[in-house]
Design a protein around this motif. Structure first.
Motif, PDB file in Angstrom:
ATOM      1  N   THR A  19      45.167  43.881  45.010  1.00 23.70           N
ATOM      2  CA  THR A  19      43.970  44.502  44.435  1.00 23.70           C
ATOM      3  C   THR A  19      43.577  43.834  43.127  1.00 23.70           C
ATOM      4  N   THR A  78      39.161  44.794  45.328  1.00 24.30           N
ATOM      5  CA  THR A  78      39.582  44.225  46.600  1.00 24.30           C
ATOM      6  C   THR A  78      40.766  44.986  47.182  1.00 24.30           C
ATOM      7  N   ASP A  79      40.884  44.967  48.499  1.00 24.11           N
ATOM      8  CA  ASP A  79      41.984  45.626  49.224  1.00 24.11           C
ATOM      9  C   ASP A  79      42.319  46.986  48.608  1.00 24.11           C
ATOM     10  N   THR A  92      36.429  46.504  48.940  1.00 24.93           N
ATOM     11  CA  THR A  92      36.683  45.847  50.220  1.00 24.93           C
ATOM     12  C   THR A  92      38.082  46.229  50.672  1.00 24.93           C
ATOM     13  N   HIS A 113      38.895  36.085  48.433  1.00 25.35           N
ATOM     14  CA  HIS A 113      40.115  36.886  48.530  1.00 25.35           C
ATOM     15  C   HIS A 113      40.645  36.705  49.952  1.00 25.35           C
TER      16      HIS A 113
END
Length: 279
Positions: free
Chosen positions: A75, A88-89, A104, A179
């Motif tokens: 992340t 992210t994640d 995401t 990413h």
């Protein structure tokens, strides 16, 4: 910013007689702009120069910069000049201290997604299609474009979950950041074409759950970014293993803080590895 070559190509196709009138000149310029924009959008990682109007910026990030913070695991939190925040994640275990505007996700493990994202998140982009097939994302939110390149993952039975995950590409401040998510295979020529130019790659370096360390280095060489930022390393010993191999090919910089302000001006000429501390 419109490419001069594209304008010239269109301008040369017009007759000198027609160009003599102001109205014809204006129309010719509009056609040139449209052609240049079409050409730019067809390329990987376009919009190298912002075409937006000047805006009021937060004090921390200027118009040509992007703030990136390693929260932990896979992340990262990004903040654009317009104040857009992207994680992210995004998952239930490792979270940024704020509720981001955009998240995401990838679904290889529960530390890369959540079925219950915070209600305050305005945009949730999953790297897989919950209805089956491949996820398709190409959206511009505020001053950032976010798109995905579909990848496969291994399933729990040892088979292949086709189009199960995505590499997300974030374009802002003249930068293209990829990413790699929970990448389980090397990239094909088609993957590389879809990715386009990548300036910064956020790379899983666990050496087993995703790819082996030599395989991941091959992916890095395929992408050829200016900066590689390791993630998904579980322990310092795993990170050291990756860095030992990295030093054979690239300079390695160890940051004392989990945040970095990125810009095109600070990109190195040759690839380097930048380590951000995170949990």
């Amino acid at each position: 910013m419109i490419r001069l070559s594209a304008i010239a190509a269109v301008a040369c196709s017009l007759s000198l007689a027609v160009l003599n009138t102001p109205k014809a000149q204006e129309k010719a310029q509009e056609k040139a702009q449209e052609k240049a924009q079409e050409q730019t959008q067809a390329e990987g990682c376009p919009r190298l120069i912002s075409s937006t109007q000047p805006r009021v910026l937060p004090a921390a990030v200027s118009v040509d910069e992007l703030a990136l913070t390693f929260v932990g695991h896979a992340t990262f939190l990004m903040e654009t000049p317009a104040g857009l925040t992207v994680a992210t994640d995004y998952n239930d275990y490792v979270k940024p201290s704020i509720v981001p505007n955009v998240v995401t996700m990838n679904r290889a493990h529960s530390t890369h997604y959540t079925n219950h994202p915070d209600a305050g998140i305005k945009h949730v982009l999953r790297g897989w299609d919950v209805g089956g097939g491949a996820a398709v994302h190409d959206v511009t939110i505020s001053d950032m474009r976010i798109r995905n390149v579909v990848t496969n993952i291994r399933d729990w039975q040892g088979g292949t979950d086709y189009a199960g995950n995505s590499i997300f590409v974030f374009e802002a401040s003249q930068l293209c950041i990829a990413h790699l998510g929970h990448l389980h295979h090397e990239l094909t020529d088609e993957h590389l074409k879809q990715l386009g130019r990548i300036d910064v790659a956020l790379v899983p370096v666990d050496g087993s759950y995703t790819l082996s360390t030599p395989q991941m280095f091959k992916v890095v060489q395929q992408i050829s970014p200016q900066i590689v930022i390791p993630m998904h390393f579980f322990s310092q010993s795993t990170l050291r293993r990756f860095l030992d191999m990295a030093r054979e090919q690239y300079p390695v910089e160890i940051s004392q803080t989990p945040s970095v302000v990125l810009s095109r001006q600070m990109l190195p000429i040759r690839t380097k590895v930048l380590v951000l501390p995170g949990r």
